[in-house]
Design a protein around this motif. Structure first.
Motif, PDB file in Angstrom:
ATOM      1  N   PHE A 193       0.741  -1.260  -0.079  1.00  0.00           N
ATOM      2  CA  PHE A 193      -0.259   0.301   0.054  1.00  0.00           C
ATOM      3  C   PHE A 193       1.151   1.277   0.091  1.00  0.00           C
ATOM      4  CE2 PHE A 193      -3.195   2.673   2.547  1.00  0.00           C
ATOM      5  CZ  PHE A 193      -3.847   3.298   0.920  1.00  0.00           C
ATOM      6  N   ALA A 194       1.957   1.205   0.990  1.00  0.00           N
ATOM      7  CA  ALA A 194       2.800   2.591   0.731  1.00  0.00           C
ATOM      8  C   ALA A 194       3.087   2.591  -0.471  1.00  0.00           C
ATOM      9  CB  ALA A 194       4.174   1.902   2.183  1.00  0.00           C
ATOM     10  N   PHE A 195       3.997   1.697  -1.092  1.00  0.00           N
ATOM     11  CA  PHE A 195       4.328   2.066  -2.195  1.00  0.00           C
ATOM     12  C   PHE A 195       3.807   2.010  -3.616  1.00  0.00           C
ATOM     13  CE2 PHE A 195       5.678  -0.155  -6.696  1.00  0.00           C
ATOM     14  CZ  PHE A 195       6.900   0.813  -6.428  1.00  0.00           C
ATOM     15  N   LEU A 196       2.251   1.838  -3.218  1.00  0.00           N
ATOM     16  CA  LEU A 196       1.535   2.176  -4.024  1.00  0.00           C
ATOM     17  C   LEU A 196       1.527   3.260  -4.023  1.00  0.00           C
ATOM     18  CD1 LEU A 196      -0.657  -0.836  -4.204  1.00  0.00           C
ATOM     19  CD2 LEU A 196       1.307  -0.550  -6.166  1.00  0.00           C
ATOM     20  N   LEU A 197       1.378   4.289  -3.260  1.00  0.00           N
ATOM     21  CA  LEU A 197       0.626   5.360  -2.682  1.00  0.00           C
ATOM     22  C   LEU A 197       1.890   6.479  -3.465  1.00  0.00           C
ATOM     23  CD1 LEU A 197      -0.285   4.962   1.034  1.00  0.00           C
ATOM     24  CD2 LEU A 197      -1.469   5.880  -0.986  1.00  0.00           C
ATOM     25  N   THR A 198       3.231   6.129  -3.280  1.00  0.00           N
ATOM     26  CA  THR A 198       4.640   6.687  -4.076  1.00  0.00           C
ATOM     27  C   THR A 198       3.869   6.792  -5.972  1.00  0.00           C
ATOM     28  OG1 THR A 198       5.614   4.880  -3.945  1.00  0.00           O
ATOM     29  CG2 THR A 198       5.361   6.066  -1.867  1.00  0.00           C
ATOM     30  N   SER A 225      -4.756   6.934 -20.120  1.00  0.00           N
ATOM     31  CA  SER A 225      -6.264   6.760 -19.328  1.00  0.00           C
ATOM     32  C   SER A 225      -6.673   5.230 -18.233  1.00  0.00           C
ATOM     33  CB  SER A 225      -7.888   7.485 -19.333  1.00  0.00           C
ATOM     34  OG  SER A 225      -8.071   6.013 -20.508  1.00  0.00           O
ATOM     35  N   PHE A 226      -6.587   4.282 -19.238  1.00  0.00           N
ATOM     36  CA  PHE A 226      -7.505   2.723 -18.431  1.00  0.00           C
ATOM     37  C   PHE A 226      -6.239   2.410 -17.510  1.00  0.00           C
ATOM     38  CE2 PHE A 226      -6.702  -1.930 -19.200  1.00  0.00           C
ATOM     39  CZ  PHE A 226      -8.270  -1.993 -19.290  1.00  0.00           C
ATOM     40  N   GLY A 227      -4.736   2.228 -17.721  1.00  0.00           N
ATOM     41  CA  GLY A 227      -4.062   1.366 -17.425  1.00  0.00           C
ATOM     42  C   GLY A 227      -4.230   2.933 -15.702  1.00  0.00           C
ATOM     43  N   ARG A 228      -4.174   3.935 -15.691  1.00  0.00           N
ATOM     44  CA  ARG A 228      -4.726   4.528 -14.478  1.00  0.00           C
ATOM     45  C   ARG A 228      -5.577   4.299 -13.793  1.00  0.00           C
ATOM     46  NH1 ARG A 228      -2.202  10.575 -15.008  1.00  0.00           N
ATOM     47  NH2 ARG A 228      -1.001  10.197 -16.123  1.00  0.00           N
ATOM     48  N   ASN A 229      -6.452   4.082 -14.848  1.00  0.00           N
ATOM     49  CA  ASN A 229      -8.254   3.388 -13.780  1.00  0.00           C
ATOM     50  C   ASN A 229      -7.839   2.271 -13.282  1.00  0.00           C
ATOM     51  OD1 ASN A 229      -9.572   5.327 -14.278  1.00  0.00           O
ATOM     52  ND2 ASN A 229     -10.506   4.356 -16.555  1.00  0.00           N
ATOM     53  N   VAL A 230      -7.565   1.337 -13.683  1.00  0.00           N
ATOM     54  CA  VAL A 230      -6.688  -0.218 -12.860  1.00  0.00           C
ATOM     55  C   VAL A 230      -6.317  -0.285 -11.845  1.00  0.00           C
ATOM     56  CG1 VAL A 230      -5.869  -2.476 -13.674  1.00  0.00           C
ATOM     57  CG2 VAL A 230      -7.217  -1.358 -15.942  1.00  0.00           C
ATOM     58  N   PHE A 231      -4.449   1.456 -12.284  1.00  0.00           N
ATOM     59  CA  PHE A 231      -4.599   1.606 -10.653  1.00  0.00           C
ATOM     60  C   PHE A 231      -5.002   1.653  -9.978  1.00  0.00           C
ATOM     61  CE2 PHE A 231      -1.843   4.462  -8.129  1.00  0.00           C
ATOM     62  CZ  PHE A 231      -0.569   3.572  -8.024  1.00  0.00           C
ATOM     63  N   VAL A 232      -6.167   2.771  -9.768  1.00  0.00           N
ATOM     64  CA  VAL A 232      -6.537   3.090  -8.873  1.00  0.00           C
ATOM     65  C   VAL A 232      -7.304   1.631  -8.364  1.00  0.00           C
ATOM     66  CG1 VAL A 232      -8.760   4.547  -8.171  1.00  0.00           C
ATOM     67  CG2 VAL A 232      -6.639   5.625  -9.481  1.00  0.00           C
ATOM     68  N   ALA A 233      -8.071   1.161  -9.189  1.00  0.00           N
ATOM     69  CA  ALA A 233      -8.627  -0.497  -8.528  1.00  0.00           C
ATOM     70  C   ALA A 233      -7.548  -1.095  -7.759  1.00  0.00           C
ATOM     71  CB  ALA A 233      -9.180  -0.836  -9.694  1.00  0.00           C
ATOM     72  N   VAL A 234      -6.793  -0.752  -8.503  1.00  0.00           N
ATOM     73  CA  VAL A 234      -5.054  -2.082  -7.334  1.00  0.00           C
ATOM     74  C   VAL A 234      -5.254  -1.176  -6.021  1.00  0.00           C
ATOM     75  CG1 VAL A 234      -2.913  -2.412  -7.858  1.00  0.00           C
ATOM     76  CG2 VAL A 234      -4.562  -3.243  -9.399  1.00  0.00           C
ATOM     77  N   LEU A 235      -4.846   0.279  -5.893  1.00  0.00           N
ATOM     78  CA  LEU A 235      -4.969   0.652  -5.115  1.00  0.00           C
ATOM     79  C   LEU A 235      -5.726   0.433  -3.385  1.00  0.00           C
ATOM     80  CD1 LEU A 235      -2.782   2.872  -3.887  1.00  0.00           C
ATOM     81  CD2 LEU A 235      -4.138   4.940  -4.349  1.00  0.00           C
ATOM     82  N   LEU A 236      -7.210   1.091  -4.910  1.00  0.00           N
ATOM     83  CA  LEU A 236      -7.664   1.020  -3.649  1.00  0.00           C
ATOM     84  C   LEU A 236      -8.671  -0.915  -3.081  1.00  0.00           C
ATOM     85  CD1 LEU A 236     -11.071   2.731  -5.588  1.00  0.00           C
ATOM     86  CD2 LEU A 236      -9.390   3.227  -3.268  1.00  0.00           C
ATOM     87  N   CYS A 237      -8.174  -1.844  -4.191  1.00  0.00           N
ATOM     88  CA  CYS A 237      -7.956  -3.011  -3.717  1.00  0.00           C
ATOM     89  C   CYS A 237      -6.918  -3.008  -2.192  1.00  0.00           C
ATOM     90  CB  CYS A 237      -7.764  -4.225  -4.217  1.00  0.00           C
ATOM     91  SG  CYS A 237      -9.036  -4.365  -5.109  1.00  0.00           S
ATOM     92  N   VAL A 238      -5.988  -2.858  -2.199  1.00  0.00           N
ATOM     93  CA  VAL A 238      -5.231  -2.740  -1.361  1.00  0.00           C
ATOM     94  C   VAL A 238      -5.406  -1.933  -0.219  1.00  0.00           C
ATOM     95  CG1 VAL A 238      -2.301  -2.242  -1.007  1.00  0.00           C
ATOM     96  CG2 VAL A 238      -2.930  -3.203  -2.889  1.00  0.00           C
ATOM     97  N   ALA A 239      -5.936  -1.563  -0.217  1.00  0.00           N
ATOM     98  CA  ALA A 239      -6.243  -0.147   1.340  1.00  0.00           C
ATOM     99  C   ALA A 239      -7.888  -1.226   1.807  1.00  0.00           C
ATOM    100  CB  ALA A 239      -7.005   0.915   0.620  1.00  0.00           C
ATOM    101  N   ALA A 295      -2.863  -9.321  -8.988  1.00  0.00           N
ATOM    102  CA  ALA A 295      -3.096  -9.070 -10.169  1.00  0.00           C
ATOM    103  C   ALA A 295      -3.351  -8.391 -10.904  1.00  0.00           C
ATOM    104  CB  ALA A 295      -4.510 -10.441 -10.765  1.00  0.00           C
ATOM    105  N   GLY A 296      -3.780  -7.263 -10.920  1.00  0.00           N
ATOM    106  CA  GLY A 296      -4.176  -5.877 -11.170  1.00  0.00           C
ATOM    107  C   GLY A 296      -2.985  -5.454 -11.787  1.00  0.00           C
ATOM    108  N   ALA A 297      -2.347  -5.701 -10.625  1.00  0.00           N
ATOM    109  CA  ALA A 297      -0.634  -4.211 -10.074  1.00  0.00           C
ATOM    110  C   ALA A 297      -0.031  -5.056 -11.892  1.00  0.00           C
ATOM    111  CB  ALA A 297      -0.326  -4.207  -8.861  1.00  0.00           C
TER     112      ALA A 297
END
Length: 156
Positions: free
Chosen positions: A35-40, A52-66, A110-112
């Motif tokens: 989570f900390a790494f993804l925040l950076t 934008s698709f990559g960013r959307n998947v990244f946000v989903a990954v970040l939210l899943c880890v949180a 998997a998303g990451a």
């Protein structure tokens, strides 16, 4: 006799709860570091190259880890706040919370892998999809299918 059985059951519930909390102590630091790494990541110079698709998947990954981290921490919070007389309910909540956290962590991993592989190959290539699917498959087998098969084999 009945009192001894209740004491044995209470002790078994305590032991199962202790074991689960010990497992969470090994899982939580990993999810917190991820989570900390993804925040950076968004502050790195190459993040701007994600579409934008990559960013959307990244946000989903970040939210899943949180969310996974919150689910992993929930049993300890429940333990501190709840009435200690309800051992069975605490254990049931802790197990369910942990399973949900593991599923969220699996989705995040998997998303990451999908985002990174897609970034490396510069599109939604079969390699990115296959890499994400391989992670999902590996997690499904090692985290869920093997333990379920083992439990069925050894417990009837």
């Amino acid at each position: 006799m009945a009192e001894a059985q209740l004491d044995d059951e209470a002790e078994q519930l305590r032991e199962r709860y202790r074991e689960l909390l010990e497992e969470l102590r090994t899982i939580i630091p990993g999810s917190q570091v991820l989570f900390a790494f993804l925040l950076t990541v968004p502050f790195s110079s190459r993040f701007d190259h994600l579409d934008s698709f990559g960013r959307n998947v990244f946000v989903a990954v970040l939210l899943c880890v949180a969310a996974a981290t919150v689910f992993f921490l929930a049993p300890a919070a429940f333990h501190r706040v709840s009435d200690h007389a309800y051992r069975r309910a605490r254990l049931r909540f802790a197990v369910r919370s942990t399973v949900v956290g593991m599923a969220l962590l699996a989705a995040a991993m998997a998303g990451a892998v999908f985002v990174v592989t897609r970034f490396i190959f510069q599109d939604t290539s079969w390699v990115a999809v296959a890499s994400g699917a391989a992670v999902v498959t590996l997690i499904a087998v090692l985290w869920y299918l093997m333990p379920l098969a083992h439990g069925r084999r050894h417990h009837g």
